[in-house]
Motif scaffolding. Structure first.
Motif, mmCIF file in Angstrom:
data_model
loop_
_atom_site.group_PDB
_atom_site.id
_atom_site.type_symbol
_atom_site.label_atom_id
_atom_site.label_comp_id
_atom_site.label_asym_id
_atom_site.label_seq_id
_atom_site.Cartn_x
_atom_site.Cartn_y
_atom_site.Cartn_z
ATOM 1 N N PRO B 115 -52.692 -6.987 12.299
ATOM 2 C CA PRO B 115 -53.189 -7.114 13.780
ATOM 3 C C PRO B 115 -53.435 -8.622 13.967
ATOM 4 N N ASN B 116 -54.206 -9.349 13.261
ATOM 5 C CA ASN B 116 -54.375 -10.578 13.732
ATOM 6 C C ASN B 116 -53.377 -11.436 13.666
ATOM 7 N N GLY B 117 -52.143 -11.192 13.321
ATOM 8 C CA GLY B 117 -50.988 -12.243 13.327
ATOM 9 C C GLY B 117 -50.328 -12.509 12.230
ATOM 10 N N ARG B 118 -51.184 -12.545 11.136
ATOM 11 C CA ARG B 118 -50.820 -12.798 9.874
ATOM 12 C C ARG B 118 -49.445 -12.010 9.403
ATOM 13 N N ARG B 119 -48.477 -12.615 9.144
ATOM 14 C CA ARG B 119 -47.411 -11.968 8.495
ATOM 15 C C ARG B 119 -47.256 -12.149 7.025
ATOM 16 N N GLU B 120 -46.379 -10.964 6.261
ATOM 17 C CA GLU B 120 -45.921 -11.148 5.162
ATOM 18 C C GLU B 120 -44.792 -10.593 4.760
ATOM 19 N N ILE B 121 -44.190 -10.974 4.078
ATOM 20 C CA ILE B 121 -42.943 -10.561 3.498
ATOM 21 C C ILE B 121 -42.831 -10.160 1.888
ATOM 22 N N ASN B 122 -42.395 -8.731 1.944
ATOM 23 C CA ASN B 122 -42.495 -8.108 0.715
ATOM 24 C C ASN B 122 -43.936 -7.929 -0.216
#
Lengths: 211, 318, 539
Positions: B115-122
């Motif tokens: 929710p704070n914007g941090r993104r991850e992939i896999n």
């Protein structure tokens, strides 16, 4: 005279078997149409307004005429069985012929309707053009319409083939009051195709017509 | 991540031991009946083997026996059903205050957004000891988000939202697998779940300056001119969105609907499906104009709206 | 006069006519059964070849033997060939076709020409699917989930669907024929409760074939239509619903597994009674349980969809019903076991296969309860646990019953005895190979290894290697019967009418039977499996 197939002990058994066989075959047809009707019902529940709008685009006059035509054809078919029971070969052939004529009229009207839909751009797929708001869900209606009535028309065509075989056999004198089972069974099939239409007509043509 | 031979997966969530108990019960029942049948069959095959001078003895059916071996399995399966169903119902309703994380699956990767914007992939970083609720979506075909160590799995269906929740109990790294066949690289569509102590998790999350989903959502809200109808003010002719998320909305057909992620998504893509009581069906559809992630951003924004005062909508919470 | 001469001079269904036409235009149910035997054996080995390649790939964690897309095609084609072109026709179209008229004292099935048509439809469907395989195959899995199959897959989806569609009609016609035959052509005195349980189970199977198959037909047709004309029936971007596909698909495909297992149960009832020389324990219970399985089996399809987002309440209904459907199966297992009590048990190959079935089906059926149990299913669905479960039932169950049946009725079908020692050895090899192949997969599934995985996590390797080792043993086990059964056709000793001393009308006529089955119409006055009152064992 009825030829007794080698696997049966007597004509009674043969008749019982062929009648039961036809009924079971019709049961499979109910399930076949049923699958598509289920898909239709699900989408109609989810997207009722789109379905109602799309349904109004169908030609209710032609649909009603077709319903009448088909119901009459069931009457003529029943008359054909009646005549076979009494051994009136000429009338039997005539009624089968009438049934075929009505069936052909049905198909002609149906294909005319399809052609109209084609001109209006209502064949689902790449060239589908919808004037209303909910094109995707209206497209679902027309997919159901074409598949249901198309399958039905296919069964009608098969039915016409069956009728022509029966007519030829009747003309050759193969049916007597003692043996007219194929006429009965052909009648069963024809009535079934009629009943399917009796379901399809209100489901497709009469969605929310009152408003 | 565990390497080396194991016979049993790790238990790393609150749910895992509970599922394992039920599994243990099922194994016990199965082992018992299998052993019973095997012993009886092998025993009979030896004791009653064909020998010269011995005929088979015909045994009449014993009704009582039939009833017993119908009733006993019936009771056992009833227990299995109730136990499994109770556990299942518990695992489908996330506890209040669960942390929201959004997951979008696509061929052949998982995209995760905090929710704070941090993104991850896999990868999915989560804090230990806190309930986490995942909203799972798919961009293309059916996928499935599976964490064996937590004993949770949820299909990602294109065009629909699904939710799942878990609470991790042990820091560490655990497998993430895609569990619904989705094409060529289905078996490579996985990664890891990283469970961290809360402090470490906050550190990992924080200092992150990218935009939050809610901020992105607000920008989309303006860009697509939602504000002209759904903004407050005298021209309001659309249902207000302040403090709406989580409430019951009354529809014009007498029914009411819970305003959750799925309802908001449907309202954006298929506004005519449900009409709020007292309003006209005038909202246009945005089908085809927004990606799954943009819809999730809009949802995050609407969630963030505080009760609407008589003025403009309050600024988005950080 | 030696028995050899009797076999050569007496006319029976195999030597009454020779030449292609006498086989390809036959209406004799026994010859149709053999036509099916040859066709499905081909498909079994084709499906088995795919399985071999799958297991070879899975010996090592990385996907290093095949490219991912090739592997995906391998498991898809393995499933499609094994399910639609081997398991579903196997027992009904081979043993059912051969035995049902014999068991009820009839000269043939009700509709012999439809029977032949059923075989042709099977062959045409099979050929089309073979063409699809040669032209590149499909990679959708046998489950054809949308939107992958309708929009994304690059394989021969439409051609494969047409093949399956046509083969489906083969199944429908077989079922229709069986229902009418059993209803209308029983010998005088053969009331419903005097019928062999083989008939009851095939009757239940036929109901499912007739009512379920049309639904998969229309469902797959819709996928083909969607693919060909880009209409959006199951495409979410066009308002369609992928879950609708799953409901329609599983509405058939769950009952389909009962099409596969009920005939196996049919065979086991016969094997156990024959080779223990005992009346079945609980005849009516076993008979009714077949019907119960068929009916309840139509009500449980949603248990394949517990994690698809189906409503919780629907999931609970399906879970409860899935538990209920296990009860009639349990009843059968207990009754078969009780049938062995105080019997005179001969551990020849058919009995070994029957015992193998009972044990392995019990395990497979019990693991079905794991899958019916909601919370456990969430963890193990779409993993190797499911793969192990259904292979226990279909391979440990149906396949063993099929082989047991082939052996049991081999004398009747061919007029020859198979070599008993080889047959026993093969049965034991199959049993061991099977367990080594599939038991580790239960463990793999609970550990979390998903199914349809081309490459997998390192820690799963040991169990996968065990599984592949088992598969190699299993392969040897399956090749043996091919070899010695064919051998026995020429070199096996001639069989008389009733080598097992069994009850049942099929044993009251010669081996092989004359074309018209019975020289004298049998009249039935006894209950089924009337051992103890029957004449002493012939053996």
């Amino acid at each position: 005279m009825e030829t007794l197939a080698h696997q049966f002990d007597d004509v009674e058994q043969q008749r019982e078997a062929s009648t039961l066989g036809m009924w079971i075959f019709l049961a499979t047809e109910v399930l076949f149409f049923g699958g598509m009707l289920l898909a239709y019902s699900v989408y109609r529940t989810l997207y009722f307004s789109a379905f109602a709008e799309a349904s109004r685009d169908l030609d209710i006059v032609l649909g009603s005429v077709n319903t009448a035509v088909l119901l009459c054809s069931s009457l003529t078919m029943a008359m054909a069985v009646y005549q076979a029971e009494r051994g009136n070969v000429k009338r039997l052939v005539r009624f089968i012929g009438l049934t075929m004529l009505l069936g052909t009229i049905f198909l002609a009207i149906k294909f005319y309707e399809y052609y109209e839909k084609y001109k209006e751009g209502l064949i689902p797929g790449a060239h589908f053009t919808w004037h209303g708001s909910d094109a995707d869900h209206a497209s679902l209606f027309f997919i159901a319409y074409f598949i249901l009535t198309g399958m039905h028309a296919l069964h009608m065509i098969v039915g016409l083939g069956l009728m022509s075989v029966l007519a030829i056999l009747a003309w050759k004198g193969r049916f007597t009051p003692a043996y007219y089972t194929p006429v009965e069974l052909g009648g069963l099939y024809w009535h079934f195709v009629d009943v399917v239409w009796v379901f399809l007509f209100p489901l497709l043509y009469l969605v929310h017509r009152s408003s | 991540m565990q390497s080396g031979f194991r016979l049993f997966p790790e238990q790393a969530s609150t749910l895992a031991p509970q599922v394992d108990y039920l599994y243990g019960f099922l194994i016990a029942v199965s082992a018992f009946f299998t052993a019973l049948i095997v012993v009886l069959i092998v025993g009979f095959a030896i004791k009653y083997r064909r020998r010269p001078g011995r005929e088979a003895e015909q045994v009449e059916t014993v009704m009582g026996l039939e009833l017993v071996w119908t009733a006993v399995p019936s009771i056992l399966v009833l227990v299995m059903f109730v136990w499994g169903a109770a556990l299942f119902l518990g695992e489908t309703v996330p506890p209040k205050g669960a942390q929201d994380i959004y997951v979008v699956g696509r061929q052949w990767m998982w995209k995760v957004q905090h929710p704070n914007g941090r993104r991850e992939i896999n990868e999915l970083h989560v804090p230990v000891g806190r309930a986490v609720k995942l909203t799972v979506a798919s961009q293309d075909v059916v996928h499935s988000f599976y964490i064996p160590a937590f004993r949770v799995k949820q299909d990602a269906i294109p065009g629909q939202y699904r939710t799942m929740w878990f609470q991790a109990t042990k820091p560490g790294e655990y497998h993430l697998f895609c569990a619904e066949y989705c094409g060529t690289n289905h078996s490579r569509m996985g990664g890891r779940i990283v469970v961290m102590e809360d402090i470490d998790y906050q550190k990992w999350l924080g200092g992150y300056t990218d935009r939050t989903p809610a901020e992105e959502g607000r920008d989309l809200f303006v860009q697509f001119d939602c504000v002209s109808c759904h903004g407050t003010g005298s021209r309001q002719r659309c249902p207000p969105l302040g403090n709406l998320y989580g409430k019951q909305e009354q529809l014009n057909n007498g029914r009411s609907v819970l305003v959750d992620e799925a309802y908001i998504r449907e309202s954006v893509l298929d506004p005519k499906a449900k009409i709020v009581r007292g309003y006209e069906p005038v909202m246009p559809s945005f089908q085809g104009q927004l990606t799954e992630e943009e819809i999730l951003a809009l949802i995050a924004y609407i969630k963030s709206l505080a009760p609407a005062p008589s003025g403009e909508a309050k600024k988005v919470q950080r | 006069m030696s028995t050899e001469q009797i076999v050569e001079t007496r006319e029976h269904y195999l030597n009454c006519a020779f030449g292609w036409k006498s086989w390809l235009l036959t209406t004799d149910h026994k010859r149709v059964g053999l036509l099916f035997l040859i066709s499905i054996t081909f498909f079994f080995f084709l499906g088995g070849a795919f399985a071999t390649l799958i297991r070879l790939e899975l010996m090592t964690p990385p996907g290093d033997l095949f490219q991912a897309e090739t592997y995906n095609k391998l498991f898809s084609m393995h499933g499609i060939v094994m399910i639609f072109f081997f398991l579903i026709p196997s027992i009904p179209s081979v043993l059912g076709n051969f035995l049902i008229p014999l068991m009820i004292g009839a000269r043939d099935v009700a509709f012999p020409r439809l029977n032949l048509l059923s075989w042709y439809l099977f062959v045409i469907g099979g050929l089309l699917t073979l063409c699809a395989i040669v032209a590149g195959g499909v990679d959708t899995g046998w489950t054809f989930y949308t939107p992958y199959s309708s929009l994304f897959s690059n394989g021969q989806v439409v051609l494969t669907i047409v093949g399956i569609f046509i083969a489906g009609f083969s199944s429908i016609l077989t079922g229709l024929n069986f229902i009418v035959t059993i209803h209308t052509m029983r010998a005088p005195g053969l009331t419903w409760f005097r019928l062999p349980l083989f008939i009851w189970s095939h009757y239940a199977t036929a109901i499912i074939q007739v009512l379920g198959t049309p639904v998969i037909a229309i469902t797959l047709a819709l996928v083909a239509i969607e693919r060909l004309w880009h209409v959006g029936i199951f495409d979410p971007a066009l308002g369609g619903d992928p879950i609708l596909f799953q409901h329609l698909f599983w509405f058939y495909s769950h009952p389909a597994v009962y099409i596969m297992v009920l005939p196996g149960m049919a065979v086991v009832s016969e094997l156990v009674t024959t080779h223990a020389r005992r009346r079945i324990f609980g005849y009516k219970f076993v008979a009714y349980s077949s019907i119960a399985i068929a009916v309840i089996g139509f009500l449980v399809w949603g248990h394949h969809m517990f994690v698809s987002g189906q409503s919780q309440y629907a999931s609970m209904m399906f879970s409860a019903l899935s538990m209920v459907v296990a009860i009639p199966s349990a009843v059968k297992v207990f009754n078969w076991t009780a049938t062995l009590y105080k019997g005179s048990i001969s551990l020849d190959a058919p009995m070994l296969y029957a015992i193998g079935f009972i044990g392995l089906f019990t395990m497979g059926g019990l693991t079905g309860l794991f899958l019916a149990s909601l919370a456990v299913d969430v963890h193990v669905t779409d993993t190797y646990f499911v793969v192990a479960h259904f292979h226990y039932i279909m391979v440990g169950g149906t396949m063993m019953a099929y082989l047991g049946g082939i052996h049991n009725w081999w004398p009747k079908i061919s007029g020859r005895l198979y070599p008993e020692t080889w047959a026993r050895v093969a049965a034991v090899i199959i049993f061991i190979g099977f367990n080594l192949t599939f038991f580790p997969q239960f463990i793999l599934g609970y550990l979390g290894m998903p199914r349809r995985y081309h490459s997998y996590a390192e820690e799963f390797q040991v169990l996968n290697v065990m599984s592949t080792a088992g598969a190699s043993i299993l392969a040897v086990g399956y090749l043996l019967p091919m070899a010695y059964l064919i051998w026995s056709l020429k070199y096996g000793p001639a069989a008389d009418a009733n080598p097992w001393g069994a009850t049942g009308l099929e044993w009251q006529t010669e081996s092989p039977p004359p074309t018209h089955n019975f020289d004298v119409m049998p009249i039935v006055t006894e209950q089924a499996y009337n051992y103890g009152n029957a004449s002493p064992s012939v053996r």
